[in-house]
Scaffold this active site. Structure first.
Site, PDB file in Angstrom:
ATOM      1  N   ASP A 198      -2.402   4.753  -5.239  1.00  0.00           N
ATOM      2  CA  ASP A 198      -3.233   5.416  -6.250  1.00  0.00           C
ATOM      3  C   ASP A 198      -4.646   4.860  -6.336  1.00  0.00           C
ATOM      4  O   ASP A 198      -5.256   4.817  -7.410  1.00  0.00           O
ATOM      5  CB  ASP A 198      -2.558   5.340  -7.637  1.00  0.00           C
ATOM      6  CG  ASP A 198      -1.178   5.961  -7.633  1.00  0.00           C
ATOM      7  OD1 ASP A 198      -0.989   6.938  -6.887  1.00  0.00           O
ATOM      8  OD2 ASP A 198      -0.301   5.480  -8.365  1.00  0.00           O
ATOM      9  N   LYS A 224      -7.292   7.416  -2.518  1.00  0.00           N
ATOM     10  CA  LYS A 224      -7.274   7.782  -1.099  1.00  0.00           C
ATOM     11  C   LYS A 224      -7.535   9.283  -0.896  1.00  0.00           C
ATOM     12  O   LYS A 224      -8.267   9.675  -0.001  1.00  0.00           O
ATOM     13  CB  LYS A 224      -5.913   7.445  -0.467  1.00  0.00           C
ATOM     14  CG  LYS A 224      -5.549   5.983  -0.504  1.00  0.00           C
ATOM     15  CD  LYS A 224      -4.166   5.746   0.059  1.00  0.00           C
ATOM     16  CE  LYS A 224      -3.043   6.319  -0.763  1.00  0.00           C
ATOM     17  NZ  LYS A 224      -2.838   5.705  -2.084  1.00  0.00           N
ATOM     18  N   GLY A 257       1.067  11.043  -4.338  1.00  0.00           N
ATOM     19  CA  GLY A 257       0.421  12.041  -5.182  1.00  0.00           C
ATOM     20  C   GLY A 257      -1.071  11.819  -5.057  1.00  0.00           C
ATOM     21  O   GLY A 257      -1.577  10.776  -5.476  1.00  0.00           O
ATOM     22  N   HIS A 258      -1.754  12.733  -4.410  1.00  0.00           N
ATOM     23  CA  HIS A 258      -3.185  12.565  -4.137  1.00  0.00           C
ATOM     24  C   HIS A 258      -3.962  13.633  -4.884  1.00  0.00           C
ATOM     25  O   HIS A 258      -3.769  14.826  -4.653  1.00  0.00           O
ATOM     26  CB  HIS A 258      -3.444  12.648  -2.622  1.00  0.00           C
ATOM     27  CG  HIS A 258      -2.673  11.608  -1.841  1.00  0.00           C
ATOM     28  ND1 HIS A 258      -2.437  11.699  -0.500  1.00  0.00           N
ATOM     29  CD2 HIS A 258      -2.087  10.453  -2.244  1.00  0.00           C
ATOM     30  CE1 HIS A 258      -1.744  10.639  -0.105  1.00  0.00           C
ATOM     31  NE2 HIS A 258      -1.510   9.877  -1.141  1.00  0.00           N
ATOM     32  N   GLN A 268       0.615   5.638  -0.183  1.00  0.00           N
ATOM     33  CA  GLN A 268       0.949   4.359  -0.851  1.00  0.00           C
ATOM     34  C   GLN A 268      -0.143   3.323  -0.552  1.00  0.00           C
ATOM     35  O   GLN A 268      -1.296   3.708  -0.433  1.00  0.00           O
ATOM     36  CB  GLN A 268       2.335   3.849  -0.419  1.00  0.00           C
ATOM     37  CG  GLN A 268       3.506   4.686  -0.939  1.00  0.00           C
ATOM     38  CD  GLN A 268       3.782   5.934  -0.137  1.00  0.00           C
ATOM     39  OE1 GLN A 268       3.955   5.862   1.065  1.00  0.00           O
ATOM     40  NE2 GLN A 268       3.842   7.073  -0.783  1.00  0.00           N
TER      41      GLN A 268
HETATM   42  P1  GDP Z   1      -4.322   8.303  -4.312  1.00  0.00           P
HETATM   43  O1  GDP Z   1      -2.842   8.340  -4.456  1.00  0.00           O
HETATM   44  O2  GDP Z   1      -4.799   7.041  -3.684  1.00  0.00           O
HETATM   45  O3  GDP Z   1      -4.870   9.523  -3.619  1.00  0.00           O
HETATM   46  O4  GDP Z   1      -4.913   8.294  -5.779  1.00  0.00           O
HETATM   47  P2  GDP Z   1      -4.459   9.239  -7.009  1.00  0.00           P
HETATM   48  O5  GDP Z   1      -5.007  10.589  -6.768  1.00  0.00           O
HETATM   49  O6  GDP Z   1      -3.008   9.107  -7.264  1.00  0.00           O
HETATM   50  O7  GDP Z   1      -5.185   8.498  -8.210  1.00  0.00           O
HETATM   51  C1  GDP Z   1      -6.567   8.305  -8.220  1.00  0.00           C
HETATM   52  C2  GDP Z   1      -7.173   9.015  -9.439  1.00  0.00           C
HETATM   53  O8  GDP Z   1      -8.500   8.581  -9.614  1.00  0.00           O
HETATM   54  C3  GDP Z   1      -7.253  10.508  -9.279  1.00  0.00           C
HETATM   55  O9  GDP Z   1      -7.072  11.090 -10.538  1.00  0.00           O
HETATM   56  C4  GDP Z   1      -8.668  10.755  -8.779  1.00  0.00           C
HETATM   57  O10 GDP Z   1      -9.169  12.014  -9.158  1.00  0.00           O
HETATM   58  C5  GDP Z   1      -9.421   9.663  -9.490  1.00  0.00           C
HETATM   59  N1  GDP Z   1     -10.573   9.090  -8.776  1.00  0.00           N
HETATM   60  C6  GDP Z   1     -10.721   8.846  -7.446  1.00  0.00           C
HETATM   61  N2  GDP Z   1     -11.871   8.194  -7.207  1.00  0.00           N
HETATM   62  C7  GDP Z   1     -12.484   8.029  -8.408  1.00  0.00           C
HETATM   63  C8  GDP Z   1     -13.693   7.379  -8.828  1.00  0.00           C
HETATM   64  O11 GDP Z   1     -14.448   6.810  -8.050  1.00  0.00           O
HETATM   65  N3  GDP Z   1     -13.960   7.400 -10.175  1.00  0.00           N
HETATM   66  C9  GDP Z   1     -13.112   7.996 -11.070  1.00  0.00           C
HETATM   67  N4  GDP Z   1     -13.444   7.958 -12.363  1.00  0.00           N
HETATM   68  N5  GDP Z   1     -11.980   8.601 -10.709  1.00  0.00           N
HETATM   69  C10 GDP Z   1     -11.656   8.604  -9.401  1.00  0.00           C
HETATM   70  P1  IMO Z   2       0.196   7.304  -3.380  1.00  0.00           P
HETATM   71  O1  IMO Z   2       0.165   7.820  -1.957  1.00  0.00           O
HETATM   72  C1  IMO Z   2       1.836   4.440  -6.211  1.00  0.00           C
HETATM   73  C2  IMO Z   2       5.971   3.136  -5.548  1.00  0.00           C
HETATM   74  C3  IMO Z   2       6.991   3.543  -6.596  1.00  0.00           C
HETATM   75  C4  IMO Z   2       7.933   2.350  -6.505  1.00  0.00           C
HETATM   76  C5  IMO Z   2       7.939   2.044  -5.017  1.00  0.00           C
HETATM   77  C6  IMO Z   2       9.112   2.653  -4.252  1.00  0.00           C
HETATM   78  O2  IMO Z   2      -0.036   8.349  -4.404  1.00  0.00           O
HETATM   79  O3  IMO Z   2      -0.662   6.103  -3.517  1.00  0.00           O
HETATM   80  P2  IMO Z   2       9.636   5.120  -3.434  1.00  0.00           P
HETATM   81  O4  IMO Z   2       9.801   6.388  -4.184  1.00  0.00           O
HETATM   82  O5  IMO Z   2       8.548   5.141  -2.422  1.00  0.00           O
HETATM   83  O6  IMO Z   2      10.923   4.605  -2.849  1.00  0.00           O
HETATM   84  O7  IMO Z   2       9.210   4.024  -4.559  1.00  0.00           O
HETATM   85  O8  IMO Z   2       6.732   2.555  -4.496  1.00  0.00           O
HETATM   86  N1  IMO Z   2       5.194   4.262  -4.962  1.00  0.00           N
HETATM   87  C7  IMO Z   2       3.918   4.526  -5.259  1.00  0.00           C
HETATM   88  N2  IMO Z   2       3.075   3.954  -6.157  1.00  0.00           N
HETATM   89  N3  IMO Z   2       1.376   5.436  -5.411  1.00  0.00           N
HETATM   90  C8  IMO Z   2       2.192   6.005  -4.492  1.00  0.00           C
HETATM   91  O9  IMO Z   2       1.734   6.888  -3.596  1.00  0.00           O
HETATM   92  C9  IMO Z   2       3.533   5.578  -4.414  1.00  0.00           C
HETATM   93  N4  IMO Z   2       4.594   5.938  -3.653  1.00  0.00           N
HETATM   94  C10 IMO Z   2       5.594   5.113  -3.998  1.00  0.00           C
HETATM   95  O10 IMO Z   2       6.395   3.654  -7.853  1.00  0.00           O
HETATM   96  O11 IMO Z   2       7.368   1.254  -7.163  1.00  0.00           O
HETATM   97 MG    MG Z   3      -1.378   8.668  -5.911  1.00  0.00          MG
END
Ligand code: GDP
Ligand code: IMO
Ligand code: MG
Length: 434
Positions: A12, A15, A39-40, A227
């Site tokens: 999270d 990415k 979840g991206h 991840q």
């Molecule tokens: P990922 O799993 O690495 O793709 O990240 P997620 O999408 O799960 O979580 C990142 C969150 O931060 C999302 O809601 C993005 O829209 C938000 N985000 C990404 N880059 C930035 C940033 O530079 N500033 C802010 N405020 N939000 C960001």
């Molecule tokens: P993105 O790509 C954050 C964490 C789960 C748990 C552990 C194992 O959005 O960054 P799993 O379901 O993979 O067997 O769970 O890994 N986890 C993540 N945490 N971002 C993710 O993906 C994750 N995918 C799995 O919360 O701790």
């Molecule tokens: Mg994510």
């Protein structure tokens, strides 16, 4: 120049946003590990798109998006994700731009049931992982047990041979799940798989041949990690990890083309602070251990940063930046550079911060000994004390702001790699090339 983009923390990190940004200059965007535990979130023109399986380059109409054999694929999730994109209108051609490796393992109701059932039994114990419940671990488990089912098995085998594979897969869990439940899960899969067969057949590719053809045409490749390094099966905070490899060599395996990934530039994506979902400690977590004020800071950062899981909606646990962990991630994953996201969250006027933030630069063990490397034993994390450097908070997360620039320089000096990108908001354009 080809690129591998990895999470440098516990997932999270932003990415998805960075992949979306880099996709404007990429032709093929390839997922090589993980599944719909990811979840991206992408924000383009005020509209949010959340992707779990489809590579985050899909919003650029010129891209081809590949799901490699390192991924575990829940076909129902892929189908619904594609339909959602196509229904949105602008991406009517989404399906034509998505390809799936023939060798990718199918994630079936059995895997999901095992994941959820095991977590339910482990609840309240040290064994509880806090998985996303999507069946990811069990799917990698059946792959390693050599009882898994690949896309090509579904599409290429005759009905009798395929049914025999399904029997073999389910047979090995009869005792764990009970006969009736096991039968029910197999029946459920057999019910939707004929339709999934038709849906998947036109998407399947031999990844190596497909990528070779792309390379011959001079295509630019972007490998999208899910991840983060600290959730890597070998190098992460075991056992509180995911079940795949999240470091750069995994791209060569999971996308079947190591000669390409060997030359790729590896970028690690980190936040200006830390978050984690699920079980497992981290040293800099703001959980009221050192002062009551910590909880307030965590709450404010969570609210300002929208730190709730994009997959499960769980509140993310919050902590200060940990440079010992980040340096470890850079080294163990083979990163050439970093991207630092969400610095704007810290400078968004949080009352609890009072003009400064903390950055962990070493750990102190119980007896007072200073640790400068990331320890392997997860159970010691709750006992280790972070050694912090207090640094002034920036007014804006831009490299023109001297305080922010100093923060980026500290990261560079500590990790030994440059910061090339810096995010200052969720929208596609809110990124600076430093
Ligand atoms: P990922 O799993 O690495 O793709 O990240 P997620 O999408 O799960 O979580 C990142 C969150 O931060 C999302 O809601 C993005 O829209 C938000 N985000 C990404 N880059 C930035 C940033 O530079 N500033 C802010 N405020 N939000 C960001
Ligand atoms: P993105 O790509 C954050 C964490 C789960 C748990 C552990 C194992 O959005 O960054 P799993 O379901 O993979 O067997 O769970 O890994 N986890 C993540 N945490 N971002 C993710 O993906 C994750 N995918 C799995 O919360 O701790
Ligand atoms: Mg994510």
């Amino acid at each position: 120049m080809h690129t591998i983009l990895l999470g440098a923390q516990w997932g999270d990190e932003g990415k998805g946003k960075l992949v979306d940004h880099l996709s404007s200059k990429s032709d093929y965007v390839i997922r090589f590990q993980g599944g719909n535990n990811a979840g991206h979130s992408l924000w383009v023109g005020g509209k949010k798109t959340v992707l779990h399986l489809i590579p985050s380059g899909i919003l650029h109409p010129h891209t081809t998006c590949v799901i490699g054999e390192g991924v575990v694929l829940d076909p129902l999730v892929l189908r619904s994700e594609i339909h959602k994109l196509m229904d949105a209108g602008a991406l009517a051609d989404a399906k034509d731009r998505i390809r799936v490796s023939e060798r990718t393992h199918l994630l079936l109701p059995l895997h999901r049931a095992l994941d959820q059932e095991r977590e339910r039994k482990r609840a309240g114990t040290r064994g509880y992982i806090g998985t996303t419940g999507r069946g990811i671990g069990p799917c990698y488990e059946t792959k390693a047990r050599r009882t898994g089912i690949r896309c090509i098995d579904l599409v290429g085998l005759d009905a009798v041979s395929f049914a025999a594979l399904m029997e073999r897969l389910h047979e090995s869990y009869r005792e764990e799940l009970g006969s009736d439940r096991n039968q029910e899960l197999m029946g459920e899969a057999m019910g939707f798989l004929p339709e999934i067969r038709n849906f998947l057949a036109p998407l399947l590719i031999d990844t190596l041949e497909f990528m070779k053809a792309g390379k011959a045409q001079g295509k630019r490749f972007l490998f999208e990690g899910a991840q983060g390094v600290m959730l890597d099966l070998d190098h992460g905070t075991y056992p509180y990890v995911t079940s795949s490899h999240t470091t750069s060599p995994a791209a060569g395996i999971g996308a079947a083309f190591p000669s390409l990934t060997r030359d790729a530039k590896v970028i690690g994506c980190a936040k200006a602070y830390l978050t984690r979902v699920g079980a497992g400690d981290f040293v800099t977590e703001l959980r009221g251990r050192w002062s009551a004020e910590e909880l307030l800071i965590a709450e404010e950062i969570r609210a300002a940063g929208g730190e709730f899981g994009a997959t499960t909606g769980r509140p993310r646990r919050i902590g200060w930046q940990d440079l010992v962990a980040l340096k470890y991630a850079v080294e163990v994953a083979g990163m050439d550079a970093l991207a630092i996201m969400k610095g704007d969250v810290l400078s968004s006027g949080l009352h609890s911060l009072k003009g400064s933030i903390r950055v962990c630069v070493a750990y102190r063990e119980k007896g007072g000994r200073i640790l400068n490397h990331f320890p392997a034993l997860e159970s010691t994390f709750s006992e280790i004390e972070p050694v912090y450097e207090e640094i002034p908070l920036w007014k804006s997360a831009r490299s023109t702001d001297p305080a922010y620039k100093r923060y980026l320089s500290l990261i560079e000096a500590f990790t030994g790699v440059p910061v090339l990108f810096s995010g200052h908001g969720p929208e596609r354009e809110q990124i600076e090339i430093v």
